[in-house]
Design a protein around this motif. Structure first.
Motif, PDB file in Angstrom:
ATOM      1  N   ILE A  21     -27.597 -25.864 -45.827  1.00 45.48           N
ATOM      2  CA  ILE A  21     -26.973 -24.713 -45.966  1.00 45.48           C
ATOM      3  C   ILE A  21     -26.184 -24.291 -44.928  1.00 45.48           C
ATOM      4  N   GLY A  22     -25.171 -23.864 -45.102  1.00 46.54           N
ATOM      5  CA  GLY A  22     -23.981 -23.171 -44.163  1.00 46.54           C
ATOM      6  C   GLY A  22     -24.561 -22.033 -43.616  1.00 46.54           C
ATOM      7  N   TRP A  23     -24.429 -21.561 -42.382  1.00 44.60           N
ATOM      8  CA  TRP A  23     -24.704 -20.147 -41.831  1.00 44.60           C
ATOM      9  C   TRP A  23     -23.448 -19.872 -40.660  1.00 44.60           C
ATOM     10  N   ASP A  24     -23.094 -18.648 -41.282  1.00 43.55           N
ATOM     11  CA  ASP A  24     -21.954 -18.039 -40.052  1.00 43.55           C
ATOM     12  C   ASP A  24     -22.486 -16.653 -39.936  1.00 43.55           C
ATOM     13  N   GLN A  25     -22.855 -16.549 -38.676  1.00 39.25           N
ATOM     14  CA  GLN A  25     -23.281 -15.283 -38.195  1.00 39.25           C
ATOM     15  C   GLN A  25     -22.324 -13.913 -38.554  1.00 39.25           C
ATOM     16  N   THR A  26     -20.974 -14.383 -38.568  1.00 38.95           N
ATOM     17  CA  THR A  26     -20.023 -13.447 -38.307  1.00 38.95           C
ATOM     18  C   THR A  26     -19.733 -12.753 -40.057  1.00 38.95           C
ATOM     19  N   GLY A  27     -20.571 -13.266 -41.141  1.00 41.13           N
ATOM     20  CA  GLY A  27     -20.346 -13.073 -42.317  1.00 41.13           C
ATOM     21  C   GLY A  27     -20.857 -11.812 -42.639  1.00 41.13           C
ATOM     22  N   PRO A  28     -22.010 -11.265 -42.190  1.00 40.56           N
ATOM     23  CA  PRO A  28     -22.638 -10.002 -42.944  1.00 40.56           C
ATOM     24  C   PRO A  28     -21.746  -8.893 -42.532  1.00 40.56           C
ATOM     25  N   LEU A  29     -21.054  -8.710 -41.569  1.00 42.36           N
ATOM     26  CA  LEU A  29     -20.283  -7.537 -41.236  1.00 42.36           C
ATOM     27  C   LEU A  29     -18.837  -7.822 -41.060  1.00 42.36           C
ATOM     28  N   ALA A  30     -18.153  -8.821 -41.862  1.00 45.26           N
ATOM     29  CA  ALA A  30     -16.904  -9.307 -41.933  1.00 45.26           C
ATOM     30  C   ALA A  30     -15.915  -8.247 -42.299  1.00 45.26           C
ATOM     31  N   ASP A  31     -16.632  -7.439 -43.235  1.00 47.57           N
ATOM     32  CA  ASP A  31     -15.737  -6.186 -43.584  1.00 47.57           C
ATOM     33  C   ASP A  31     -15.607  -5.112 -42.666  1.00 47.57           C
ATOM     34  N   ARG A  32     -16.376  -5.136 -41.555  1.00 50.83           N
ATOM     35  CA  ARG A  32     -16.188  -4.113 -40.724  1.00 50.83           C
ATOM     36  C   ARG A  32     -15.852  -4.754 -38.916  1.00 50.83           C
ATOM     37  N   MET A  33     -15.961  -5.971 -38.932  1.00 48.60           N
ATOM     38  CA  MET A  33     -15.648  -6.384 -37.491  1.00 48.60           C
ATOM     39  C   MET A  33     -14.865  -7.797 -37.854  1.00 48.60           C
ATOM     40  N   SER A  34     -13.778  -8.213 -36.944  1.00 49.00           N
ATOM     41  CA  SER A  34     -13.425  -9.560 -37.108  1.00 49.00           C
ATOM     42  C   SER A  34     -14.434 -10.359 -36.378  1.00 49.00           C
ATOM     43  N   ALA A  35     -14.136 -11.768 -36.340  1.00 50.35           N
ATOM     44  CA  ALA A  35     -14.916 -12.858 -35.787  1.00 50.35           C
ATOM     45  C   ALA A  35     -14.842 -12.329 -34.151  1.00 50.35           C
ATOM     46  N   ASP A  36     -13.763 -12.354 -33.579  1.00 52.10           N
ATOM     47  CA  ASP A  36     -13.848 -12.021 -32.325  1.00 52.10           C
ATOM     48  C   ASP A  36     -14.641 -10.741 -31.816  1.00 52.10           C
ATOM     49  N   GLU A  37     -14.647  -9.641 -32.760  1.00 51.18           N
ATOM     50  CA  GLU A  37     -15.590  -8.477 -32.384  1.00 51.18           C
ATOM     51  C   GLU A  37     -16.844  -8.672 -32.229  1.00 51.18           C
ATOM     52  N   TRP A  38     -17.308  -9.546 -33.580  1.00 47.41           N
ATOM     53  CA  TRP A  38     -18.487  -9.743 -33.641  1.00 47.41           C
ATOM     54  C   TRP A  38     -19.254 -10.544 -32.543  1.00 47.41           C
ATOM     55  N   HIS A  39     -18.442 -11.666 -31.970  1.00 43.15           N
ATOM     56  CA  HIS A  39     -18.914 -12.686 -30.723  1.00 43.15           C
ATOM     57  C   HIS A  39     -18.861 -11.751 -29.612  1.00 43.15           C
TER      58      HIS A  39
END
Length: 208
Positions: A21-39
């Motif tokens: 199964i694929g896992w992308d930790q940026t997904g849960p808050l993608a509507d609030r944070m860009s991937a760069d902001e998450w990282h």
């Protein structure tokens, strides 16, 4: 009638995340944070350590509290991540449901061994139904041990009465595979379904 090859593996142990199964930790808050902001957040809050703690069995409420101790905003973000955890799961890994089905048809024993929170593992088989085809799963958050600790491999071996020399362990992280190999398991560092199918076929588990 020929005798069966006693060196052919009889069992495959699958990691789940980024294997079945694929896992992308940026997904849960993608509507609030860009991937760069998450990282950037993940680095500032040491999210990998928090995530490992959850995987080891620490309750999510405690994980959120730990994050908030350093910075209240960190606590809010971590809480949001776990509240929307299902959005981190990106779907089945291409080709893996077919491999699971083919192995099962061939009579190969299939089990799981995953670093995963006990409080979120229920999402996995909903998103990747092939996970439900496994006999059972050792979930780190339920047993209080995490890969690559040798103890979790020993627990898996003993719980399922496995012969490591006839058990293939599939994981996307080399450190976990190396830990399994040190205990006598046959290791495969997962990089995709095609290479895994080739490896399993060469080992006699699947038809060429």
């Amino acid at each position: 009638m020929t005798e069966p090859d006693r060196t052919t593996p009889t069992t495959v142990v699958f990691d789940l995340g980024n294997v079945l199964i694929g896992w992308d930790q940026t997904g849960p808050l993608a509507d609030r944070m860009s991937a760069d902001e998450w990282h950037s957040f993940a680095e500032a809050a040491d999210f990998p350590t928090l995530n490992t703690a959850a995987d080891s069995g620490v309750p999510i409420t405690d994980i959120v509290a730990r994050a908030a101790e350093a910075d209240p905003r960190h606590g809010e973000i971590v809480a949001g991540y776990y509240e929307n955890f299902d959005k981190s799961l990106t779907g089945p890994i291409d080709g893996m449901a077919e491999i699971v089905a083919d192995l099962k048809t061939a009579g190969i024993r299939l089990v799981g061994l995953s670093n995963w929170s006990a409080e979120t593992i229920h999402h996995a088989p909903v998103v990747a139904p092939a996970i439900s085809e496994l006999e059972d799963i050792v979930v780190s958050g339920k047993v209080g041990l995490v890969k690559p600790d040798p103890a979790i491999f020993e627990l898996t071996r003993d719980r399922f009465d496995l012969d490591p020399a006839r058990t293939v362990f599939v994981d996307d992280l080399p450190a976990n595979v190396e830990a399994a190999e040190r205990l006598g398991f046959i290791g495969h560092v997962f990089s995709g379904a095609a290479s895994l199918r080739t490896d399993l076929s060469e080992r006699g588990l699947l038809a060429q």
